[in-house]
Design a protein around this motif. Structure first.
Motif, PDB file in Angstrom:
ATOM      1  N   ALA A   1       0.779  -1.241   0.000  1.00  0.00           N
ATOM      2  CA  ALA A   1       0.000   0.000   0.000  1.00  0.00           C
ATOM      3  C   ALA A   1       0.811   1.291   0.000  1.00  0.00           C
ATOM      4  O   ALA A   1       0.247   2.353  -0.245  1.00  0.00           O
ATOM      5  CB  ALA A   1      -0.948   0.010   1.203  1.00  0.00           C
ATOM      6  N   THR A   2       2.118   1.236   0.282  1.00  0.00           N
ATOM      7  CA  THR A   2       2.896   2.477   0.311  1.00  0.00           C
ATOM      8  C   THR A   2       2.940   3.122  -1.073  1.00  0.00           C
ATOM      9  O   THR A   2       2.842   4.338  -1.214  1.00  0.00           O
ATOM     10  CB  THR A   2       4.329   2.213   0.814  1.00  0.00           C
ATOM     11  OG1 THR A   2       4.257   1.674   2.130  1.00  0.00           O
ATOM     12  CG2 THR A   2       5.130   3.501   0.847  1.00  0.00           C
ATOM     13  N   ASN A   3       3.085   2.274  -2.089  1.00  0.00           N
ATOM     14  CA  ASN A   3       3.030   2.752  -3.477  1.00  0.00           C
ATOM     15  C   ASN A   3       1.902   1.994  -4.184  1.00  0.00           C
ATOM     16  O   ASN A   3       2.144   0.991  -4.857  1.00  0.00           O
ATOM     17  CB  ASN A   3       4.373   2.501  -4.165  1.00  0.00           C
ATOM     18  CG  ASN A   3       4.402   3.042  -5.582  1.00  0.00           C
ATOM     19  OD1 ASN A   3       3.423   3.615  -6.068  1.00  0.00           O
ATOM     20  ND2 ASN A   3       5.514   2.844  -6.269  1.00  0.00           N
TER      21      ASN A   3
ATOM     22  N   HIS B   1      -3.795  -5.076  15.091  1.00  0.00           N
ATOM     23  CA  HIS B   1      -4.133  -3.829  15.784  1.00  0.00           C
ATOM     24  C   HIS B   1      -3.745  -2.603  14.948  1.00  0.00           C
ATOM     25  O   HIS B   1      -4.144  -1.487  15.258  1.00  0.00           O
ATOM     26  CB  HIS B   1      -3.455  -3.773  17.157  1.00  0.00           C
ATOM     27  CG  HIS B   1      -2.017  -4.161  17.126  1.00  0.00           C
ATOM     28  ND1 HIS B   1      -1.614  -5.484  17.128  1.00  0.00           N
ATOM     29  CD2 HIS B   1      -0.889  -3.420  17.069  1.00  0.00           C
ATOM     30  CE1 HIS B   1      -0.286  -5.527  17.078  1.00  0.00           C
ATOM     31  NE2 HIS B   1       0.178  -4.294  17.044  1.00  0.00           N
ATOM     32  N   HIS B   2      -2.988  -2.820  13.877  1.00  0.00           N
ATOM     33  CA  HIS B   2      -2.629  -1.719  12.976  1.00  0.00           C
ATOM     34  C   HIS B   2      -3.706  -1.453  11.915  1.00  0.00           C
ATOM     35  O   HIS B   2      -3.549  -0.558  11.085  1.00  0.00           O
ATOM     36  CB  HIS B   2      -1.312  -2.019  12.258  1.00  0.00           C
ATOM     37  CG  HIS B   2      -0.112  -1.969  13.141  1.00  0.00           C
ATOM     38  ND1 HIS B   2       0.197  -0.871  13.912  1.00  0.00           N
ATOM     39  CD2 HIS B   2       0.859  -2.891  13.392  1.00  0.00           C
ATOM     40  CE1 HIS B   2       1.314  -1.108  14.596  1.00  0.00           C
ATOM     41  NE2 HIS B   2       1.729  -2.322  14.298  1.00  0.00           N
ATOM     42  N   GLU B   3      -4.785  -2.227  11.925  1.00  0.00           N
ATOM     43  CA  GLU B   3      -5.796  -2.111  10.881  1.00  0.00           C
ATOM     44  C   GLU B   3      -6.431  -0.727  10.780  1.00  0.00           C
ATOM     45  O   GLU B   3      -7.013  -0.377   9.765  1.00  0.00           O
ATOM     46  CB  GLU B   3      -6.910  -3.144  11.111  1.00  0.00           C
ATOM     47  CG  GLU B   3      -6.523  -4.540  10.695  1.00  0.00           C
ATOM     48  CD  GLU B   3      -7.675  -5.517  10.877  1.00  0.00           C
ATOM     49  OE1 GLU B   3      -8.759  -5.087  11.330  1.00  0.00           O
ATOM     50  OE2 GLU B   3      -7.502  -6.694  10.566  1.00  0.00           O
TER      51      GLU B   3
ATOM     52  N   LYS C   1      -6.840   0.513   5.604  1.00  0.00           N
ATOM     53  CA  LYS C   1      -8.173   0.889   5.129  1.00  0.00           C
ATOM     54  C   LYS C   1      -8.209   0.910   3.603  1.00  0.00           C
ATOM     55  O   LYS C   1      -9.206   0.546   2.984  1.00  0.00           O
ATOM     56  CB  LYS C   1      -8.557   2.255   5.692  1.00  0.00           C
ATOM     57  CG  LYS C   1      -8.843   2.250   7.189  1.00  0.00           C
ATOM     58  CD  LYS C   1      -9.165   3.646   7.696  1.00  0.00           C
ATOM     59  CE  LYS C   1      -9.430   3.633   9.199  1.00  0.00           C
ATOM     60  NZ  LYS C   1      -9.672   5.009   9.723  1.00  0.00           N
ATOM     61  N   MET C   2      -7.106   1.322   2.990  1.00  0.00           N
ATOM     62  CA  MET C   2      -7.001   1.334   1.539  1.00  0.00           C
ATOM     63  C   MET C   2      -7.135  -0.074   0.963  1.00  0.00           C
ATOM     64  O   MET C   2      -7.811  -0.297  -0.050  1.00  0.00           O
ATOM     65  CB  MET C   2      -5.641   1.942   1.150  1.00  0.00           C
ATOM     66  CG  MET C   2      -5.496   2.265  -0.327  1.00  0.00           C
ATOM     67  SD  MET C   2      -3.783   2.765  -0.715  1.00  0.00           S
ATOM     68  CE  MET C   2      -3.532   4.078   0.483  1.00  0.00           C
TER      69      MET C   2
ATOM     70  N   PHE D   1      -8.647  -2.747   2.434  1.00  0.00           N
ATOM     71  CA  PHE D   1      -9.997  -3.271   2.635  1.00  0.00           C
ATOM     72  C   PHE D   1     -10.990  -2.628   1.665  1.00  0.00           C
ATOM     73  O   PHE D   1     -11.933  -3.278   1.200  1.00  0.00           O
ATOM     74  CB  PHE D   1     -10.445  -3.034   4.074  1.00  0.00           C
ATOM     75  CG  PHE D   1      -9.574  -3.706   5.098  1.00  0.00           C
ATOM     76  CD1 PHE D   1      -9.030  -4.957   4.859  1.00  0.00           C
ATOM     77  CD2 PHE D   1      -9.265  -3.084   6.295  1.00  0.00           C
ATOM     78  CE1 PHE D   1      -8.215  -5.584   5.786  1.00  0.00           C
ATOM     79  CE2 PHE D   1      -8.450  -3.690   7.237  1.00  0.00           C
ATOM     80  CZ  PHE D   1      -7.925  -4.949   6.979  1.00  0.00           C
ATOM     81  N   THR D   2     -10.786  -1.357   1.354  1.00  0.00           N
ATOM     82  CA  THR D   2     -11.649  -0.675   0.385  1.00  0.00           C
ATOM     83  C   THR D   2     -11.457  -1.246  -1.012  1.00  0.00           C
ATOM     84  O   THR D   2     -12.415  -1.387  -1.780  1.00  0.00           O
ATOM     85  CB  THR D   2     -11.343   0.844   0.372  1.00  0.00           C
ATOM     86  OG1 THR D   2     -11.565   1.370   1.677  1.00  0.00           O
ATOM     87  CG2 THR D   2     -12.229   1.575  -0.609  1.00  0.00           C
ATOM     88  N   LYS D   3     -10.223  -1.616  -1.330  1.00  0.00           N
ATOM     89  CA  LYS D   3      -9.908  -2.166  -2.644  1.00  0.00           C
ATOM     90  C   LYS D   3     -10.571  -3.526  -2.853  1.00  0.00           C
ATOM     91  O   LYS D   3     -11.011  -3.847  -3.961  1.00  0.00           O
ATOM     92  CB  LYS D   3      -8.382  -2.284  -2.785  1.00  0.00           C
ATOM     93  CG  LYS D   3      -7.906  -3.041  -4.020  1.00  0.00           C
ATOM     94  CD  LYS D   3      -8.184  -2.281  -5.299  1.00  0.00           C
ATOM     95  CE  LYS D   3      -7.654  -3.057  -6.502  1.00  0.00           C
ATOM     96  NZ  LYS D   3      -7.856  -2.341  -7.761  1.00  0.00           N
ATOM     97  N   PHE D   4     -10.649  -4.338  -1.790  1.00  0.00           N
ATOM     98  CA  PHE D   4     -11.206  -5.695  -1.906  1.00  0.00           C
ATOM     99  C   PHE D   4     -12.441  -5.833  -1.002  1.00  0.00           C
ATOM    100  O   PHE D   4     -12.398  -6.516   0.030  1.00  0.00           O
ATOM    101  CB  PHE D   4     -10.149  -6.731  -1.526  1.00  0.00           C
ATOM    102  CG  PHE D   4      -8.850  -6.583  -2.271  1.00  0.00           C
ATOM    103  CD1 PHE D   4      -8.771  -6.867  -3.629  1.00  0.00           C
ATOM    104  CD2 PHE D   4      -7.700  -6.139  -1.628  1.00  0.00           C
ATOM    105  CE1 PHE D   4      -7.572  -6.726  -4.324  1.00  0.00           C
ATOM    106  CE2 PHE D   4      -6.505  -6.000  -2.308  1.00  0.00           C
ATOM    107  CZ  PHE D   4      -6.441  -6.293  -3.667  1.00  0.00           C
TER     108      PHE D   4
END
Length: 242
Positions: free
Chosen positions: A33-35, A57-59, A65-66, A68-71
């Motif tokens: 997700a960084t790039n 816990h980092h969710e 979030k990016m 989970f939104t993608k899939f």
């Protein structure tokens, strides 16, 4: 139909066509997700049936979030040994399995922790020229005050007390013949620098690790820790998981 495998693919090792031929794709969140244009954007939104998240816990981070939104149709299994966030945000989802910390300790899966407290019976403060001695009980009633947590808890005498006590315990452990090392936790980079000075002044080699260092420096510090060069590593919001 899976007639062989399962085929496992690490995202950093190749290209999207290899992922399409695999049953399991492994990645860390930085890689994914960084790039986003490098990897995330190349997957179809229905590519994954299941996403398994470690250190979940980092969710709450935007990077996750990016994903989970993608899939949106993918099921998500979240796993963590430290589900309580310091910002009090709740992890999403329904709990399906818990394993008690106590049971893990009894069975030897994790180390039994021994706690040593460093607390004087009295503290003397000088405020605007007026000196007063407080009992420990009185001091504890003030511990949530901002001026106290910044001005007293991070003061040089407090740091010195903790450093001295930690070295006393370290030397006791080293009498067993094992070269134990210390992990010190600092509240900020500036705080870490003060702590490092105290350890170094006492003849113990220490180094700092924090998120603002470049990756090469972080790797160098971890290498020195693992090969036994360091007596102490001082971390700022790192190395506190797993």
């Amino acid at each position: 139909d899976m007639v062989a495998g399962p085929y496992v693919y690490s995202l950093e090792e190749g290209n999207i066509s290899i992922a399409e031929k695999s049953h399991i794709v492994i990645s860390n969140i930085q890689q994914l997700a960084t790039n986003p244009e490098k990897w995330l954007a190349k997957f179809d939104q229905n590519f994954f049936d299941l996403i398994i998240v470690d250190e979940a816990h980092h969710e709450a981070a935007n990077s996750w979030k990016m994903v989970f939104t993608k899939f949106p149709q993918a099921k998500v299994i979240s796993m963590t040994a430290t589900p309580f966030r310091s910002d009090r945000q709740e992890m999403e989802g329904d709990p399906i399995y818990r394993y008690p910390f106590k049971s893990a300790t009894i069975k030897g899966f994790i180390k039994k922790l021994r706690v040593h407290y460093v607390a004087p019976s009295e503290l003397t403060f000088t405020i605007r020229g007026a000196e007063r001695t407080y009992t420990l009980k009185e001091v504890l009633r003030m511990k949530d005050e901002v001026w106290f947590s910044k001005g007293v808890a991070l003061s040089d005498p407090c740091n010195e007390s903790i450093v001295n006590a930690s070295l006393e315990q370290l030397e006791k452990l080293r009498l067993t013949g094992t070269r134990h090392q210390l992990i010190a936790v600092a509240c900020s980079i500036n705080h870490a620098q003060k702590i490092r000075s105290l350890y170094n002044e006492r003849g113990y080699l220490s180094e700092i690790i924090h998120s603002q260092q470049d990756a090469k420096k972080q790797e160098e510090v971890i290498r020195d820790l693992k090969n036994g060069t360091l007596d102490c590593i001082i971390q700022v919001q790192m190395l506190g998981e797993g």
